[in-house]
Design an enzyme around this catalytic site. Structure first.
Site, PDB file in Angstrom:
ATOM      1  N   GLY A  74      -0.151   4.699   9.131  1.00 31.67           N
ATOM      2  CA  GLY A  74       0.985   4.898   8.217  1.00 31.67           C
ATOM      3  C   GLY A  74       2.070   3.869   8.485  1.00 31.67           C
ATOM      4  O   GLY A  74       2.684   3.325   7.568  1.00 31.67           O
ATOM      5  N   TRP A 123       0.924   0.544   7.198  1.00 32.91           N
ATOM      6  CA  TRP A 123       0.984   0.512   5.727  1.00 32.91           C
ATOM      7  C   TRP A 123       2.352  -0.002   5.255  1.00 32.91           C
ATOM      8  O   TRP A 123       2.468  -0.682   4.240  1.00 32.91           O
ATOM      9  CB  TRP A 123       0.724   1.913   5.173  1.00 32.91           C
ATOM     10  N   HIS A 124       3.396   0.322   6.032  1.00 34.45           N
ATOM     11  CA  HIS A 124       4.745  -0.072   5.615  1.00 34.45           C
ATOM     12  C   HIS A 124       4.976  -1.572   5.737  1.00 34.45           C
ATOM     13  O   HIS A 124       5.851  -2.123   5.059  1.00 34.45           O
ATOM     14  CB  HIS A 124       5.804   0.669   6.435  1.00 34.45           C
ATOM     15  N   GLY A 125       4.255  -2.246   6.582  1.00 33.57           N
ATOM     16  CA  GLY A 125       4.480  -3.682   6.697  1.00 33.57           C
ATOM     17  C   GLY A 125       3.621  -4.298   7.781  1.00 33.57           C
ATOM     18  O   GLY A 125       3.205  -3.622   8.724  1.00 33.57           O
ATOM     19  N   PHE A 175       7.025  -2.985   0.509  1.00 35.14           N
ATOM     20  CA  PHE A 175       5.949  -2.388   1.327  1.00 35.14           C
ATOM     21  C   PHE A 175       4.628  -2.335   0.576  1.00 35.14           C
ATOM     22  O   PHE A 175       4.566  -2.486  -0.602  1.00 35.14           O
ATOM     23  CB  PHE A 175       6.350  -0.987   1.774  1.00 35.14           C
TER      24      PHE A 175
END
Lengths: 511, 355
Positions: free
Chosen positions: A319, A322-324, A511
């Site tokens: 997770g 996934w943001h960066g 993102f």
């Protein structure tokens, strides 16, 4: 195109709405869907027309895979589909990150040209994966390319969610009953949109210069003092919350104007009393996606506590990633995974019985609220910092390890500032001479907003995915003069903020 | 019944909101307070007086540069705004002239304005750059008034940034009130100086001519360091015009007080290294005449015409012989020596106030 731009609000949206309802009147659902797809493609292409080919190409590929899955239901097809989507995401988002890290391990010098990250790729990739899984499990049986294209491109949720599943969204586009303009839909949609716009441009964009400047100072290897570090953390914590929840409110409002109900994405996350509770309230549709497609397939809570905690940690690491494409995001995810693990361990021990019995006590609730809030705020440092060193400069500042002085030369703290200057500074949002006063006052006000006041869905009595628990009956939206005045006031205040401040894209667009 | 009433109320609520928004947008477009829309209709009593143009002129000029074509552009600070008349007879041969001077304009802002011009102006032949020593003031580095570095250069990009100004209801309201009450928008300026239309002749209020305010005007410039970033911006700007084969003429503007000392000398040297320029900023027979100046820091269009004559026609112009010196990198040291002698001969009070 940004929701918080003049061309969107005054040109694109009115044309899209009018065309949509006119299309419904003349040709029913098919023309309505075609119109919304065309409008969504224009909306997407406004950012960079080249990437519309990526969106349409991957849409067609996924549709074909979906059709194959409907025919044969081979796991291999599903895996191939997921691999295709993940590969695209990896290529555009993680290529540089992966190669750089491998090169560092192998002690090689590699130059990788930077690619522009296609807008919304992280979101629509997840949506396509969810579609393939739903088809594989037999939840989706429709074979219409038009409807599938509308599902993927529907512009209110195309760029940054909420991440939706095919069936709940597309059953609202009833082929036999095209949408007609309805007063309640328009009213609720407008109010949601206005609240979201005010959150974004009125609050988040006003806080952004403070957070940007303080984090930029840390990124430039300057340790922040105690007050500066706390100010950096709080301003960013509020900025990202009001930015993303503002976006989500706007998305929900926009969809509602078209007669579509999108799921909620936020439920006052800063009112959470534990980390588990926080993740049930923050970016709800992403949390559910990760739970359904990562955590549960990894075993979930059905194979003992140890495996559950491992699954949790892996899910949160993914997770975070996934943001960066940066280690700071991975570590941010890891920190949340650890906090969740601690929370689950606490619940598994006898101590939880004691804490359950204390749940009604205001002091205990306040303690839980504060502990959760502070943990989340400290974790944002990792999320926002460009490097671990920068994060360290702020985190050490939070505990006073860098002293109490100011790192910024023009950053005057309270001492020796005359009273009239203090009052004046409250009205100068970007006055850097006495900035802590302004920002501290704003942060104190925002703490009241996020801890005490009702959230958008409580105001709008909106129930999709979540039951709305509200003690604020008197604050509910009604189509009356008072709410008209509030809506008009918020809308024109937001417009004036858009005039005076730079128009900033939403944080989650990156993102 | 109750539900039907609620639906009807919601419909009315939405319609009222949309109608009010539509009305506001229509009114904003009609009043057009920053004149950003290409079609502009003057309606007496509604939008014939537009204060927004005067207190927020940067975007107005930027939008003009993106949307309209000019043959000659004048860049510079408030001195250029107040003192250079784009309709001057000396500029008659230079096509359509636009004064894009900025109040308090510093070099980074001027460079940004110039980039927008380079990106959008197709017929540009001549650029007049009227600067002063304070244009390179380091303390002004962080200030980019209306011209953010990140903004794009095309008209569409600009509209995305400044399109909101069309819907600035405060500006719309002020335009309507001022027009209805027949207020003179220029009186909004505290110092009594009107900000002129970039295509029209500047007008100073007669009552403030001949009244130099002396130390008050000098105070902001009492201490400053030259900015490396601004000197680099100046050099970049000149290079870009050279690459496009657009003629640039640079001049240091005159005032009732002068910039003197090591800082001023260093900046003069740096300018001369980049491009030959005309220097008017030293005691001479024109600066000795207070009635030709507006306060201590700005010159009138009469001086502006003399400057234009000198800059455009060179030494053959009919202007006082001691007004304006052409400086190159080869004779900068002699020039500095000559003006130092003039400073020595000038009033001691003037000298003491210089940085």
């Amino acid at each position: 195109m940004l929701y918080n731009s003049f061309e969107f609000i005054f040109v694109f949206l009115p044309l899209a709405l009018v065309g949509y309802f006119v299309a419904g009147r003349f040709n029913g659902n098919t023309l309505q869907l075609s119109w919304i797809i065309a409008a969504s493609c224009i909306f997407y292409a406004f950012w960079d027309p080249i990437y519309i080919f990526l969106l349409v190409g991957s849409l067609l590929a996924n549709f074909i895979l979906g059709q194959q899955l409907m025919k044969h239901r081979h796991k291999l097809v599903l895996v191939a589909g997921i691999a295709l989507n993940v590969s695209l995401l990896a290529y555009f988002k993680y290529r540089g990150f992966i190669v750089t890290n491998f090169a560092a391990l192998a002690d090689l010098q590699v130059e990788i040209p930077k690619l522009v990250l296609p807008l919304g790729i992280s979101f629509f990739t997840f949506q396509k994966i969810a579609y393939l899984v739903d088809v594989y499990k037999g939840r989706v049986i429709e074979r219409s390319l038009l409807r599938y294209a509308a599902f993927i491109t529907f512009f209110p949720q195309l760029i940054a969610g909420p991440i939706v599943h095919y069936v709940p969204l597309m059953r609202q586009f009833d082929p036999k009953r095209p949408h007609v303009p309805r007063g309640t839909d328009l009213g609720i949609g407008i109010m949601f949109f206005v609240i979201g716009l005010a959150k974004k441009v009125g609050i988040a964009d006003n806080l952004a210069p403070y957070a940007d400047r303080l984090f930029a100072t840390a990124n430039a290897s300057v340790p922040l003092g105690f007050f500066e570090a706390w100010l950096a953390v709080l301003t960013y914590g509020f900025q990202i919350y009001f930015d993303f929840s503002g976006y989500s409110d706007m998305a929900i409002g926009l969809a509602r104007m078209f007669g579509i109900r999108l799921p909620l994405n936020f439920d006052s996350p800063y009112k959470a009393r534990s980390i588990i509770d926080f993740w049930r309230r923050w970016h709800i549709t992403l949390s559910r996606f990760l739970r359904d497609y990562v955590y549960i397939p990894l075993g979930g809570s059905h194979h003992g506590l140890t495996l559950q905690l491992c699954a949790l940690l892996v899910t949160m690491l993914l997770g975070g990633l996934w943001h960066g494409a940066n280690w700071t995001f991975v570590i941010w995810g890891g920190v949340h995974g650890l906090l969740l693990a601690i929370n689950h361990l606490w619940r598994a021990t006898a101590l939880s019985d004691i804490s359950e019995s204390l749940l009604g006590a205001p002091a205990y609730n306040a303690l839980c609220l504060a502990a959760t809030f502070l943990s989340v705020m400290a974790a944002w440092v990792l999320f926002r910092s460009q490097s671990l060193a920068a994060a360290d400069f702020i985190l050490s500042g939070l505990i006073g390890a860098n002293g109490f002085g100011a790192a910024l030369p023009d950053y005057v703290l309270l001492h020796g500032v005359p009273a009239h200057k203090l009052i004046q500074s409250l009205f100068e949002t970007q006055s850097w001479t006495i900035v802590p006063i302004t920002a501290t006052a704003i942060c104190a006000g925002l703490l009241f907003v996020v801890w005490v006041l009702p959230n958008s869905q409580e105001i709008m009595s909106y129930r999709v995915l979540l039951p709305v628990r509200s003690r604020w009956r008197f604050a509910r939206w009604r189509p009356n003069a008072a709410w008209f005045a509030i809506a008009v006031g918020l809308f024109y205040w937001s417009l004036s903020c858009m005039v005076m401040l730079d128009i900033r894209p939403f944080t989650y667009f990156a993102f | 019944m109750k539900i039907a009433a609620a639906y009807a109320a919601a419909r009315m609520w939405s319609l009222f909101f949309l109608a009010l928004t539509l009305a506001c947008v229509t009114l904003s477009l009609l009043v057009n307070p920053y004149r950003l829309l290409p079609i502009y209709v003057t309606i007496p009593g509604l939008n014939d007086v537009q204060p927004a143009l005067y207190y927020f002129p940067g975007p107005t000029r930027l939008f003009d540069l993106a949307n309209r074509q000019f043959d000659t552009l004048i860049f510079g600070s408030s001195r250029v705004v107040y003192g250079i008349d784009p309709l001057s007879p000396h500029l008659r041969l230079y096509g359509k002239v636009y004064n894009s001077g900025l109040l308090g304009g510093q070099m980074l802002e001027i460079e940004k304005m110039s980039e927008h011009a380079l990106a959008n102006q197709r017929h540009l032949r001549l650029v007049l750059l009227g600067i002063d020593i304070a244009t390179f003031d380091k303390t002004q580095e962080g200030r980019l008034l209306a011209l953010n570095q990140e903004y794009g250069k095309s008209s569409r990009e600009l509209f995305r940034v400044y399109g909101g100004l069309v819907l600035d209801l405060r500006a719309v309201g002020e335009a309507i009130v001022s027009s209805a009450l027949r207020r003179d928008a220029r009186s909004f300026r505290l110092d009594g100086l009107g900000i002129p239309d970039p295509l029209a002749a500047p007008q100073a209020y007669p009552e403030i001519l001949n009244k130099p305010s002396g130390p008050r005007a000098i105070a902001p410039y009492a201490r400053f360091e030259p900015s490396q970033a601004m000197l680099a911006a100046f050099s970049r700007m000149i290079d870009r015009y050279r690459q496009r084969h657009i003629e640039v003429r640079v001049f240091l503007t005159p005032a009732q007080f002068h910039f003197r000392g090591s800082t001023a000398e260093r900046i003069r040297r740096e300018i001369a290294q980049v491009i030959p320029y005309w220097d008017f900023d030293y005691p001479n027979s024109v600066t000795d005449e207070p009635e030709l100046f507006i306060g201590a820091g700005h010159f009138s269009t009469r001086v502006g015409d003399l400057i234009l004559a000198r800059v455009l026609s060179g030494t053959g112009a009919a202007v006082p012989a001691d007004f304006g010196a052409y400086v190159t990198q080869h004779d900068i040291e002699q020039h500095l020596q000559r003006i130092e002698e003039r400073f020595e001969r000038a009033e001691p009070s003037t000298e003491q106030q210089l940085p």
